[in-house]
Structure formats: structure tokens, C-alpha cells
Scaffold this motif. Structure first.
Motif, PDB file in Angstrom:
ATOM      1  N   ASP A  78       0.748  -1.134   0.142  1.00 55.11           N
ATOM      2  CA  ASP A  78       0.019  -0.081  -0.124  1.00 55.11           C
ATOM      3  C   ASP A  78       0.954   0.992  -0.151  1.00 55.11           C
ATOM      4  OD1 ASP A  78      -2.382  -1.509   0.046  1.00 55.11           O
ATOM      5  OD2 ASP A  78      -2.428  -1.439   2.373  1.00 55.11           O
ATOM      6  N   ASP A  79       2.216   1.054   0.193  1.00 59.54           N
ATOM      7  CA  ASP A  79       3.011   2.185   0.341  1.00 59.54           C
ATOM      8  C   ASP A  79       3.657   2.604  -0.881  1.00 59.54           C
ATOM      9  OD1 ASP A  79       4.860   3.983   2.345  1.00 59.54           O
ATOM     10  OD2 ASP A  79       6.338   2.887   1.226  1.00 59.54           O
ATOM     11  N   PHE A  80       3.371   4.043  -1.239  1.00 62.23           N
ATOM     12  CA  PHE A  80       4.009   4.455  -2.640  1.00 62.23           C
ATOM     13  C   PHE A  80       5.680   4.007  -2.839  1.00 62.23           C
ATOM     14  CE2 PHE A  80       6.187   7.832  -5.114  1.00 62.23           C
ATOM     15  CZ  PHE A  80       5.512   7.475  -6.449  1.00 62.23           C
ATOM     16  N   SER A  81       6.298   4.590  -1.589  1.00 65.93           N
ATOM     17  CA  SER A  81       7.865   4.238  -1.605  1.00 65.93           C
ATOM     18  C   SER A  81       8.402   2.753  -1.977  1.00 65.93           C
ATOM     19  CB  SER A  81       8.357   4.772  -0.370  1.00 65.93           C
ATOM     20  OG  SER A  81       9.813   4.722  -0.554  1.00 65.93           O
ATOM     21  N   GLU A  82       7.385   1.794  -1.514  1.00 66.06           N
ATOM     22  CA  GLU A  82       7.708   0.406  -1.592  1.00 66.06           C
ATOM     23  C   GLU A  82       7.523   0.043  -3.028  1.00 66.06           C
ATOM     24  OE1 GLU A  82       6.341  -1.914   1.653  1.00 66.06           O
ATOM     25  OE2 GLU A  82       7.127  -0.527   3.072  1.00 66.06           O
ATOM     26  N   GLN A  83       6.417   0.527  -3.469  1.00 66.48           N
ATOM     27  CA  GLN A  83       6.160   0.390  -4.751  1.00 66.48           C
ATOM     28  C   GLN A  83       7.202   0.670  -6.016  1.00 66.48           C
ATOM     29  OE1 GLN A  83       2.159   0.418  -6.547  1.00 66.48           O
ATOM     30  NE2 GLN A  83       0.985  -0.212  -4.943  1.00 66.48           N
ATOM     31  N   VAL A  84       7.531   1.767  -5.683  1.00 71.84           N
ATOM     32  CA  VAL A  84       8.312   2.607  -6.481  1.00 71.84           C
ATOM     33  C   VAL A  84       9.795   1.651  -6.510  1.00 71.84           C
ATOM     34  CG1 VAL A  84      10.108   4.382  -7.174  1.00 71.84           C
ATOM     35  CG2 VAL A  84       7.742   4.790  -6.618  1.00 71.84           C
ATOM     36  N   GLN A  85      10.169   1.116  -5.319  1.00 70.59           N
ATOM     37  CA  GLN A  85      11.334   0.354  -5.197  1.00 70.59           C
ATOM     38  C   GLN A  85      11.141  -0.897  -5.766  1.00 70.59           C
ATOM     39  OE1 GLN A  85      12.678  -0.111  -1.022  1.00 70.59           O
ATOM     40  NE2 GLN A  85      14.377  -1.039  -1.483  1.00 70.59           N
ATOM     41  N   GLN A  86      10.103  -1.708  -5.479  1.00 65.58           N
ATOM     42  CA  GLN A  86       9.798  -2.862  -6.264  1.00 65.58           C
ATOM     43  C   GLN A  86       9.759  -2.730  -7.852  1.00 65.58           C
ATOM     44  OE1 GLN A  86       9.602  -6.085  -4.975  1.00 65.58           O
ATOM     45  NE2 GLN A  86       9.793  -6.603  -6.821  1.00 65.58           N
ATOM     46  N   ALA A  87       9.142  -1.690  -8.136  1.00 59.25           N
ATOM     47  CA  ALA A  87       9.131  -1.550  -9.665  1.00 59.25           C
ATOM     48  C   ALA A  87      10.528  -1.307 -10.368  1.00 59.25           C
ATOM     49  CB  ALA A  87       8.243  -0.249 -10.220  1.00 59.25           C
ATOM     50  N   TYR A  88      11.592  -0.717  -9.466  1.00 66.01           N
ATOM     51  CA  TYR A  88      12.946  -0.492 -10.210  1.00 66.01           C
ATOM     52  C   TYR A  88      13.388  -1.665 -10.070  1.00 66.01           C
ATOM     53  CZ  TYR A  88      12.305   4.160 -11.553  1.00 66.01           C
ATOM     54  OH  TYR A  88      12.103   5.418 -12.194  1.00 66.01           O
ATOM     55  N   ALA A  89      13.024  -2.728  -9.066  1.00 68.75           N
ATOM     56  CA  ALA A  89      13.770  -3.912  -8.851  1.00 68.75           C
ATOM     57  C   ALA A  89      13.162  -4.875  -9.989  1.00 68.75           C
ATOM     58  CB  ALA A  89      13.410  -4.709  -7.599  1.00 68.75           C
ATOM     59  N   ASN A  90      12.054  -4.745 -10.362  1.00 67.62           N
ATOM     60  CA  ASN A  90      11.409  -5.487 -11.496  1.00 67.62           C
ATOM     61  C   ASN A  90      12.235  -5.293 -12.733  1.00 67.62           C
ATOM     62  OD1 ASN A  90       9.714  -6.703  -9.642  1.00 67.62           O
ATOM     63  ND2 ASN A  90       7.969  -5.431 -10.055  1.00 67.62           N
ATOM     64  N   LEU A  91      12.464  -3.773 -12.927  1.00 69.20           N
ATOM     65  CA  LEU A  91      13.024  -3.412 -14.228  1.00 69.20           C
ATOM     66  C   LEU A  91      14.164  -3.751 -14.273  1.00 69.20           C
ATOM     67  CD1 LEU A  91      13.182  -1.678 -16.540  1.00 69.20           C
ATOM     68  CD2 LEU A  91      13.829   0.277 -15.289  1.00 69.20           C
ATOM     69  N   LYS A  92      15.115  -3.833 -13.169  1.00 67.00           N
ATOM     70  CA  LYS A  92      16.458  -4.421 -13.213  1.00 67.00           C
ATOM     71  C   LYS A  92      16.521  -5.911 -13.754  1.00 67.00           C
ATOM     72  CE  LYS A  92      20.796  -4.550 -11.928  1.00 67.00           C
ATOM     73  NZ  LYS A  92      21.476  -5.545 -12.813  1.00 67.00           N
ATOM     74  N   THR A  93      15.476  -6.841 -12.994  1.00 64.47           N
ATOM     75  CA  THR A  93      15.113  -8.050 -13.507  1.00 64.47           C
ATOM     76  C   THR A  93      15.058  -8.194 -14.974  1.00 64.47           C
ATOM     77  OG1 THR A  93      14.283  -8.760 -11.237  1.00 64.47           O
ATOM     78  CG2 THR A  93      13.774 -10.204 -13.003  1.00 64.47           C
ATOM     79  N   VAL A  94      14.267  -7.251 -15.511  1.00 60.15           N
ATOM     80  CA  VAL A  94      14.064  -7.588 -16.935  1.00 60.15           C
ATOM     81  C   VAL A  94      15.398  -6.997 -17.734  1.00 60.15           C
ATOM     82  CG1 VAL A  94      13.019  -6.441 -19.117  1.00 60.15           C
ATOM     83  CG2 VAL A  94      11.770  -6.777 -16.969  1.00 60.15           C
TER      84      VAL A  94
END
Length: 164
Positions: A78-94
Motif C-alpha cells: 500500500d506504500d508508494f515508496s515500496e512500490q517504486v522500489q519494487q518496480a525498479y527491482a522488477n525493471l532490473k530483473t528485465v
């Protein structure tokens, strides 16, 4: 006027367009992206992006679909900051799956639900953590909603890959 003549009359002036005056300042390594921040514009690097990025000749492009802040098990914080961090981790995986690194990302488009200036610090911190000083060109697009209700952030990328 023939179709070819029309096309050539449009393209003719484009082939005579000047080069970027500050491109020479971006370095001469032809295997790397050239970062361009013209002296006549405000330097946006404090905000986590560059004005323009030039891909080397002969490079291939990969277009990465929007990566949201979804965990590997399909849940969203539910936390914006955690979603941003996870999205960049997902981008790094790609990027890893493409055999690419963050310094090969030429352009980001980020989508922020209910954007306000208080979110800029989180965005800048995450971009700097991932890209360091090699900041891609970037556009932030405020949106009222993304594809799935719990999504608060999404990032898509254009990645420059070397010739095969």
C-alpha cells in the motif's frame, strides 16, 4: 508531385539538421549512450534525468513494458515508496534477462497515480540508486489510475543493446 518527391522534400531539410552542440562533451566512446544536457537549459540531473540520450550507431532497441510495484508472489504494498522500489527491482530483473545494465537505458516513462511534489524525492532517490550518474531521459506522467487498482507506480523503458 509524386509520393517519392513529397517524401524527399520533407526529409531533405531533416538530413541537413545540425548535430547536438554538446554531444562532443558526452564523450567519444561509440559503444555507450551519450548523455546530452545542453548548457542553455537547466541541468535536470538533480531531479534524476537527462535532457536527451543518443544511442550509438547500429544499436538495437528493446522496449520494456511498464513494470509496476508487484512482488514475485503477485502482491502490492500500500506504500508508494515500496512500490517504486519494487518496480525498479522488477525493471532490473528485465534488464538482467536482456543481458543489459542500467547504463544502457536511454529513456524512462514513469506513471504516478495522484502525483504531487512530495513524491519527487522518492522517485529521484530510486532513479539515482539504479542509474547513478548515467541518468536516462525521463518523462513523468501523472495519472488518475493504472491498470490494476492497487498499482500506484509504473515505469517503462527503452534500452539500447549492442549489435549482435
Amino acid at each position: 508531385m509524386s509520393r517519392l518527391t513529397t517524401i524527399l522534400s520533407i526529409l531533405g531539410p531533416l538530413t541537413m539538421m545540425p548535430t547536438f552542440p554538446s554531444l562532443a562533451d558526452a564523450g567519444n566512446n561509440q559503444d555507450k549512450l551519450a548523455i546530452v544536457n545542453p548548457d542553455k537549459l537547466h541541468d535536470p540531473s538533480d531531479h534524476g534525468y537527462s535532457v536527451a540520450v543518443v544511442a550509438p550507431a547500429g544499436a538495437r532497441l528493446a522496449f520494456v513494458s511498464g513494470q509496476g510495484g508487484v512482488s514475485a508472489n503477485g502482491t502490492y504494498s500500500d506504500d508508494f515508496s515500496e512500490q517504486v522500489q519494487q518496480a525498479y527491482a522488477n525493471l532490473k530483473t528485465v534488464l538482467d534477462s536482456l543481458g543489459a545494465s542500467p547504463d544502457q537505458v536511454a529513456k524512462l516513462s514513469v506513471f504516478v497515480v495522484d502525483h504531487d511534489p512530495s513524491k519527487l524525492g522518492v522517485l529521484t532517490e530510486n532513479v539515482r540508486n539504479m542509474f547513478g550518474e548515467t541518468l536516462p531521459a525521463q518523462t513523468l506522467i501523472p495519472v488518475p489510475k493504472l491498470a490494476i487498482d492497487p498499482m500506484l507506480f509504473e515505469v517503462e523503458a527503452i534500452v539500447v543493446l549492442p549489435q549482435q
